[in-house]
Design an enzyme around this catalytic site. Structure first.
Site, PDB file in Angstrom:
ATOM      1  N   SER A   1      -6.605 -10.525  43.121  1.00  0.00           N
ATOM      2  CA  SER A   1      -7.375  -9.393  43.645  1.00  0.00           C
ATOM      3  C   SER A   1      -8.688  -9.172  42.909  1.00  0.00           C
ATOM      4  O   SER A   1      -8.891  -8.149  42.243  1.00  0.00           O
ATOM      5  CB  SER A   1      -6.501  -8.150  43.593  1.00  0.00           C
ATOM      6  OG  SER A   1      -5.298  -8.433  44.236  1.00  0.00           O
TER       7      SER A   1
ATOM      8  N   ARG B   1     -16.919 -12.948  40.233  1.00  0.00           N
ATOM      9  CA  ARG B   1     -17.062 -12.124  39.021  1.00  0.00           C
ATOM     10  C   ARG B   1     -15.731 -11.425  38.786  1.00  0.00           C
ATOM     11  O   ARG B   1     -14.950 -11.222  39.716  1.00  0.00           O
ATOM     12  CB  ARG B   1     -18.169 -11.080  39.189  1.00  0.00           C
ATOM     13  CG  ARG B   1     -17.940 -10.131  40.346  1.00  0.00           C
ATOM     14  CD  ARG B   1     -19.030  -9.109  40.552  1.00  0.00           C
ATOM     15  NE  ARG B   1     -18.713  -8.278  41.714  1.00  0.00           N
ATOM     16  CZ  ARG B   1     -18.954  -8.602  42.964  1.00  0.00           C
ATOM     17  NH1 ARG B   1     -19.552  -9.749  43.248  1.00  0.00           N
ATOM     18  NH2 ARG B   1     -18.604  -7.814  43.967  1.00  0.00           N
TER      19      ARG B   1
ATOM     20  N   ASP C   1      -5.567  -8.875  47.720  1.00  0.00           N
ATOM     21  CA  ASP C   1      -4.495  -7.903  47.991  1.00  0.00           C
ATOM     22  C   ASP C   1      -4.742  -7.088  49.261  1.00  0.00           C
ATOM     23  O   ASP C   1      -3.800  -6.680  49.954  1.00  0.00           O
ATOM     24  CB  ASP C   1      -4.260  -6.965  46.793  1.00  0.00           C
ATOM     25  CG  ASP C   1      -5.524  -6.315  46.255  1.00  0.00           C
ATOM     26  OD1 ASP C   1      -6.613  -6.607  46.766  1.00  0.00           O
ATOM     27  OD2 ASP C   1      -5.412  -5.506  45.303  1.00  0.00           O
TER      28      ASP C   1
HETATM   29  C1  GLC Z   1     -11.224  -4.851  42.913  1.00  0.00           C
HETATM   30  C2  GLC Z   1     -11.290  -6.314  43.294  1.00  0.00           C
HETATM   31  C3  GLC Z   1     -10.832  -6.528  44.703  1.00  0.00           C
HETATM   32  C4  GLC Z   1      -9.467  -5.904  44.908  1.00  0.00           C
HETATM   33  C5  GLC Z   1      -9.495  -4.444  44.514  1.00  0.00           C
HETATM   34  C6  GLC Z   1      -8.159  -3.772  44.676  1.00  0.00           C
HETATM   35  O1  GLC Z   1     -12.149  -4.162  43.641  1.00  0.00           O
HETATM   36  O2  GLC Z   1     -12.609  -6.780  43.123  1.00  0.00           O
HETATM   37  O3  GLC Z   1     -10.787  -7.899  45.007  1.00  0.00           O
HETATM   38  O4  GLC Z   1      -9.084  -6.054  46.241  1.00  0.00           O
HETATM   39  O5  GLC Z   1      -9.914  -4.322  43.187  1.00  0.00           O
HETATM   40  O6  GLC Z   1      -7.197  -4.345  43.874  1.00  0.00           O
END
Ligand code: GLC
Length: 692
Positions: A300, A315, A353
């Site tokens: 995520s 990143r 996610d």
């Molecule tokens: C952050 C991550 C993203 C993820 C979110 C929720 O924003 O960059 O990819 O979906 O957290 O976990």
């Protein structure tokens, strides 16, 4: 009256004693020898000796009492000077009426005459205070209004009006379309290669791992094919040092190890038979595709996806910072570590996610309505939605199924408006950003998600405590406290540490509607070590927490509202429900978070109350696990027969090729031989020297 009692005699100063001079205390022996000697001397008791020993005992007791009394006296002196000081500052009303029965020493009733010196007599010496306060609480002028004013000053800065909601929605739509047109914009709008959502009939056993923020989860999911599933999982907290490890390998080796432990614990049969085959060298015979677990990897973080199981990290977010990983394929990193442990696992799909949540919600909902958006409001925040491929103007690399004309887009909305076109930051938002590992990035997420809300609240609270005008947690209410119940913030309180205030307390604050806020006050003690906070302290804390939480919910509505508008379903008469799947601690545990979102959605001009009524926001529990399994299933279906083993063999060959060439054991390595000769020569020289 008191003077006549034995207790009064016991607490008299030595100079005031009426006892005989012989009753002076003997020096107290500290060593065991001295104790024996003194016992021998007193071994044949006479009436005079008995009297003297009794008197000595009384004196020792008197001294101890005196010391204890003195300590209490000092504390009262401190309290007195504190009260004199606070009562001379600005004032409005007494807070005594707010007290709840935490203080059983203050029963209501007529005042009792007491020998205790009055605090306003600076020369009074309190030699013999009662062991309990014996006067009614007096109305010490306090600064409650100042606290109310200061709270309002802070709360107002988190105000997010309906006009703000609308302006933000328009900007969100603009930035969404920019992200669909080109790379490098604030909303990344990442194509995920997922072109269809499940319908609930999917079946099979899959593995899923979820690296999302605070925890790492390993699960196996049995999809039953009837909208239901069975899920088994292990969860471990990710060690803080791994979040900022020097190399990717450190983190990914840890993840692979957790997969191994999970397989040993929950799928021992399959795991053991695999180990057995390896040990007996029966790999080629018994290695079939069915025995290998397909694994969906929920990762995520923002990833430039290059295929269903390939993607480069753009990143890190949410406090992770391992520069070595940026730009690398995270699936390959995980697969390498899995292979080092020889696990029967193939990373088959890479999933955000939010995409997992959208999949899981679609799998589990049995109605005719498919979900259009999967969103996370947890440690971080983000959303993935179904977009028409024709709207995706930027190039989508590689192959994907074009039959549906749709693709799930991972918005990475945590980065919405990094440039600050509309988002306005309070001084505490700015401080949080400055002190974060990624200043200037994830600006929307820093106002919305669970990882940051507690920190915003901490900074605002600390600011109030430092303000000379505010009385927050300053114990201005101790007119009704005895010394033991003085409000104080422990030096080790999380309030004084970055990330020291867990957002969970905001849920407690929002849920506590008791007149005395007793649950919240208890929580302030238990988790933040703020002892004996007054009701007003708790009220101020609750108001600031609510303001931070409400702004987060209304900002969440901005993102949801914009995507609902983009979907075009609002004005479609066939769509009576617009379904949205959500997951994360905020939507799950923060009271009324979804209600606040709904209220703000109704304030969006294009949506209105009617539109808001169509929007159904449902929790998709365990979305990331189930979703990852579903995508692994899709990926497995896309494999052509034999693909899997071919890839596997290629992987093994690649690994073998990368191993350093091993020297033939039967020949002597020249380096070892030369080293040995030199070593022997040195020993001989030493021996020869010694002999001479
Ligand atoms: C952050 C991550 C993203 C993820 C979110 C929720 O924003 O960059 O990819 O979906 O957290 O976990």
């Amino acid at each position: 009256m008191l003077e006549e009692s034995g207790i009064a005699a016991a607490v008299r100063l030595p100079g005031q004693t009426k006892s005989s001079p012989e009753a002076q205390p003997k020096p107290v022996a500290s060593s065991s020898t001295a104790f024996r000697t003194s016992r021998n001397r007193w071994s044949s008791p006479s009436p005079l000796r008995s009297f003297l020993s009794a008197a000595a005992l009384v004196l020792v007791v008197a001294l101890v009492q005196l010391i204890l009394h003195d300590a209490k006296l000092q504390r009262l002196q401190v309290l007195r000077s504190h009260l004199i000081h606070s009562s001379s500052s600005s004032s409005v009303s007494s807070r005594s009426s707010f007290f709840f029965p935490l203080h059983p020493h203050f029963p209501p009733g007529p005042p009792i005459a007491s020998p205790v010196a009055h605090f306003d007599d600076p020369d009074a010496v309190c030699l013999n205070p009662a062991s309990f306060p014996s006067t009614q609480p007096t109305s010490i002028p306090l600064t409650t209004m100042a606290l109310a004013d200061d709270t309002k000053r802070v709360v107002d800065q988190f105000e997010f009006t309906d006009a703000d909601v609308n302006a933000h929605v328009q900007e969100f739509l603009k930035q969404m379309n920019e992200g669909l047109a080109k790379d490098g914009t604030s909303l990344s709008q990442i194509p995920t290669y997922v072109t269809a959502v499940p319908n609930g009939t999917e079946k099979g056993l899959y593995l899923a791992v979820d690296l999302g923020g605070t925890n790492f989860r390993v699960c196996s999911i049995m999809l039953n094919g009837d909208h239901t599933f069975n899920l088994t999982y292990n969860k471990v907290a990710i060690p803080k040092e791994l979040m900022v490890a020097k190399t990717s390998e450190e983190l990914f080796a840890f993840l692979a190890k957790q997969i191994e432990l999970f397989l040993r614990e929950h799928h021992a049969d399959r795991f053991e038979s695999h180990v057995h085959r390896r040990h007996t060298g029966s790999d080629r015979r018994g290695y079939t595709e069915e025995q290998i677990f397909r694994l969906g990897f929920t990762f995520s973080f923002p990833v430039q996806q290059l295929g269903i199981n390939k993607g480069k990290l753009m990143r890190w977010t949410k406090g992770f910072d391992i520069p070595d990983t940026v730009g690398k394929d995270v699936c390959a990193l995980l697969q390498n570590e899995i292979d080092k442990l020889h696990l029967p696992v193939k990373v088959a799909a890479l999933v955000n996610d939010t995409v997992g949540t959208l999949m899981a919600r679609s799998y589990t909902s049995s109605g005719k309505h498919r979900s259009i958006l999967g969103a996370i409001f947890g440690t971080g925040t983000n959303g993935a939605y179904i977009e028409k491929v024709e709207n995706i103007k930027k190039k989508i690399e590689g192959e994907y199924d074009t039959s549906t004309g749709e693709m799930v887009i991972n918005t990475e909305w945590g980065s919405f408006d990094n440039q600050g076109n509309v988002l306005h930051s309070t001084p505490w938002d700015k401080q949080l950003d400055r002190e974060s590992v990624n200043p200037g990035f994830q600006m929307f997420e820093k106002c919305v998600s669970g990882m940051f809300l507690g920190e915003i609240l901490r900074l605002a609270t600390l600011d109030m405590m430092k303000s000379p005008e505010s009385t927050l947690f300053k114990d201005t209410n101790s007119s009704t406290n005895d010394w033991a119940t003085t409000t104080n913030v422990a030096a080790h309180s999380g309030l004084h540490r970055q990330w020291g205030l867990d957002s969970a307390i905001m849920s407690v604050a929002a849920a506590d509607n008791t007149p005395e806020l007793s649950t919240l006050r208890q929580e302030l003690e238990n988790t933040l070590h703020i002892y004996n906070p007054s009701l007003e302290d708790a009220q101020a804390f609750k108001s600031v927490a609510a303001a931070v939480g409400r702004r987060a919910a209304r900002l969440s509505a901005v993102a949801i509202g914009a995507i609902v508008i983009q979907s075009g379903k609002l004005n479609d008469p066939k769509e009576d429900i617009i379904d949205i799947g959500v997951d994360g601690s905020l939507v799950e545990h923060y009271p009324f978070f979804r209600d606040m979102i709904h209220e703000a959605l109704a304030a969006v001009t294009e949506i209105g109350t009617q539109g808001a009524d169509k929007i159904r926001i449902g929790v998709a529990k365990d979305g990331s696990g189930v979703g990852a399994a579903l995508i692994a299933l899709v990926a497995a279906k896309m494999e052509k027969p034999g693909d899997f083993m071919r890839e596997m063999r290629k992987d093994i060959k690649r690994q073998l090729d990368s191993l350093p060439a091993v020297a033939d054991d039967s020949r002597i390595n020249p380096a070892v031989a030369i080293g040995g000769v030199i070593g022997l020569a040195a020993i001989a020289a030493l021996w020869w020297n010694k002999k001479r």
